[in-house]
Design a protein around this motif. Structure first.
Motif, short mmCIF file in Angstrom:
data_model
loop_
_atom_site.label_atom_id
_atom_site.label_comp_id
_atom_site.label_asym_id
_atom_site.label_seq_id
_atom_site.Cartn_x
_atom_site.Cartn_y
_atom_site.Cartn_z
N HIS A 32 37.71 43.83 41.50
CA HIS A 32 38.67 42.97 42.20
C HIS A 32 39.90 42.66 41.35
N GLY A 33 40.94 42.15 41.98
CA GLY A 33 42.17 41.81 41.28
C GLY A 33 42.04 40.52 40.48
N GLU A 34 43.05 40.28 39.67
CA GLU A 34 43.06 39.09 38.81
C GLU A 34 43.03 37.81 39.65
N THR A 35 42.26 36.81 39.15
CA THR A 35 42.17 35.52 39.81
C THR A 35 42.78 34.42 38.95
N ARG A 66 38.92 31.21 32.15
CA ARG A 66 37.69 30.49 32.50
C ARG A 66 36.66 31.44 33.09
N ILE A 67 35.39 31.13 32.88
CA ILE A 67 34.29 31.94 33.40
C ILE A 67 34.08 31.62 34.88
N GLN A 68 33.89 32.66 35.69
CA GLN A 68 33.61 32.47 37.11
C GLN A 68 32.14 32.73 37.42
N GLY A 69 31.63 33.89 37.05
CA GLY A 69 30.22 34.20 37.32
C GLY A 69 29.93 34.28 38.80
N ASN A 70 28.77 33.75 39.21
CA ASN A 70 28.32 33.92 40.59
C ASN A 70 28.27 32.62 41.38
N ARG A 71 28.82 31.53 40.84
CA ARG A 71 28.74 30.25 41.53
C ARG A 71 29.78 30.17 42.65
N ALA A 72 29.34 29.75 43.84
CA ALA A 72 30.20 29.77 45.02
C ALA A 72 31.45 28.91 44.84
N GLU A 73 31.30 27.76 44.17
CA GLU A 73 32.45 26.86 44.05
C GLU A 73 33.48 27.36 43.04
N LEU A 74 33.18 28.45 42.33
CA LEU A 74 34.09 28.97 41.32
C LEU A 74 34.78 30.26 41.76
N GLY A 112 34.76 35.24 47.15
CA GLY A 112 36.08 35.22 47.74
C GLY A 112 37.03 36.20 47.10
N ARG A 113 36.96 36.34 45.78
CA ARG A 113 37.89 37.20 45.08
C ARG A 113 37.69 38.68 45.42
N ALA A 114 36.44 39.08 45.61
CA ALA A 114 36.17 40.47 46.00
C ALA A 114 36.60 40.71 47.45
N LEU A 115 36.27 39.77 48.33
CA LEU A 115 36.61 39.93 49.74
C LEU A 115 38.12 39.86 49.96
N GLN A 116 38.80 39.05 49.16
CA GLN A 116 40.25 38.95 49.26
C GLN A 116 40.91 40.28 48.86
N THR A 117 40.41 40.87 47.79
CA THR A 117 40.92 42.17 47.36
C THR A 117 40.66 43.23 48.43
N LEU A 118 39.46 43.20 48.98
CA LEU A 118 39.10 44.19 49.99
C LEU A 118 39.92 44.03 51.26
N ALA A 119 40.30 42.81 51.61
CA ALA A 119 41.09 42.60 52.82
C ALA A 119 42.43 43.33 52.73
N LEU A 161 25.38 42.48 44.76
CA LEU A 161 26.57 43.05 44.14
C LEU A 161 27.39 42.01 43.38
N ILE A 162 26.91 40.79 43.33
CA ILE A 162 27.66 39.69 42.73
C ILE A 162 27.71 39.83 41.21
N GLU A 163 28.56 39.01 40.58
CA GLU A 163 28.71 39.03 39.12
C GLU A 163 27.49 38.42 38.44
N LEU A 164 27.39 38.65 37.13
CA LEU A 164 26.34 38.03 36.33
C LEU A 164 26.41 36.52 36.47
N GLY A 165 25.26 35.87 36.59
CA GLY A 165 25.21 34.42 36.68
C GLY A 165 25.29 33.77 35.30
N PHE A 166 26.21 32.81 35.14
CA PHE A 166 26.43 32.19 33.84
C PHE A 166 25.90 30.76 33.73
N GLY A 167 25.13 30.31 34.69
CA GLY A 167 24.52 28.99 34.58
C GLY A 167 25.55 27.91 34.29
N SER A 168 25.24 27.05 33.30
CA SER A 168 26.11 25.93 32.97
C SER A 168 27.43 26.36 32.33
#
Length: 219
Positions: free
Chosen positions: A24-27, A34-42, A79-86, A105-112
């Motif tokens: 995906h493109g830059e966010t 900042r780390i994004q990982g797999n959390r929905a709010e990020l 969102g970032r992957a779907l936005q790029t794909l759109a 297919l999501i990114e690695l989960g980074f927990g806290s």
């Protein structure tokens, strides 16, 4: 489109059809470190540079595949992957709503560590990125073996799908998926197959167990 390497397939029984795997493109979080990982709010939105990268991907694929190609769309549900794909789907004249979204297919989960500054974490824990660009996993996050397991399960479940497909993913998860598809040996630092790092907005094609670079974005 470029043709794959003429070497024999590196894995047994490769999938029929071509796989175009894009990062995906830059966010906003990418831009400020900042780390994004797999959390929905990020799932932060694309920057102007990220949209430009998506536009370039769409144009390159349109030039190579033509309008409305027979291409199945797959994406991480972020969102970032779907936005790029759109943006890409608009260039190709394909229905973005037909995208198959898969959590595997999501990114690695980074927990806290999710949402925190790379520099802040490095000051506390030491280097959090390996020399070859793979992140050091968070103590309470997902391990690379677990991520490779879910990606391998996705590959197994979709192996018999004929035809070409476009897959929108992330930096770390795409490297492991490609490593699995290419039959690479386990990486000494991560313990799973890891393919070459590519900048955001890049895309490769895998066919018959061999990879061809379609577009490398400017880092």
């Amino acid at each position: 489109m470029p043709t794959p390497d003429t070497l024999p397939p590196r894995i047994a029984n490769p999938r029929r059809g071509r796989d175009f795997i894009a990062r995906h493109g830059e966010t906003v979080f990418n831009r400020i470190g900042r780390i994004q990982g797999n959390r929905a709010e990020l799932h932060t939105p694309l920057t102007r540079r990220g949209f430009a990268q998506a536009e370039a991907l769409g144009q390159i694929l349109r030039d190579g595949l033509g309008a409305a190609p027979a291409l199945t769309l797959w994406s991480s549900p972020t969102g970032r992957a779907l936005q790029t794909l759109a943006v890409i789907a608009e260039h190709l004249g394909l229905d973005w709503h037909a995208t198959h979204q898969d959590m595997r297919l999501i990114e690695l989960g980074f927990g806290s560590w999710g949402g925190r500054d790379f520099a802040e974490l490095a000051a506390i824990h030491g280097p959090i990125v390996h020399p070859h660009g793979m992140a050091v996993g968070a103590p309470d996050g997902e391990g690379y073996a677990a991520m490779a397991g879910r990606l391998a399960a996705w590959l197994a479940d979709t192996h018999d799908h004929d035809g070409d497909r476009l897959i929108l993913m992330h930096g770390l998860s795409s490297r492991v998926l490609r490593g699995l598809m290419l039959g690479l040996a386990d990486d000494a630092l991560c313990g799973v197959p890891v393919a070459e790092r590519l900048p955001q907005g890049s895309i490769v094609m895998i066919e018959g167990g061999c990879e061809t670079l379609v577009h490398r974005a400017v880092a």
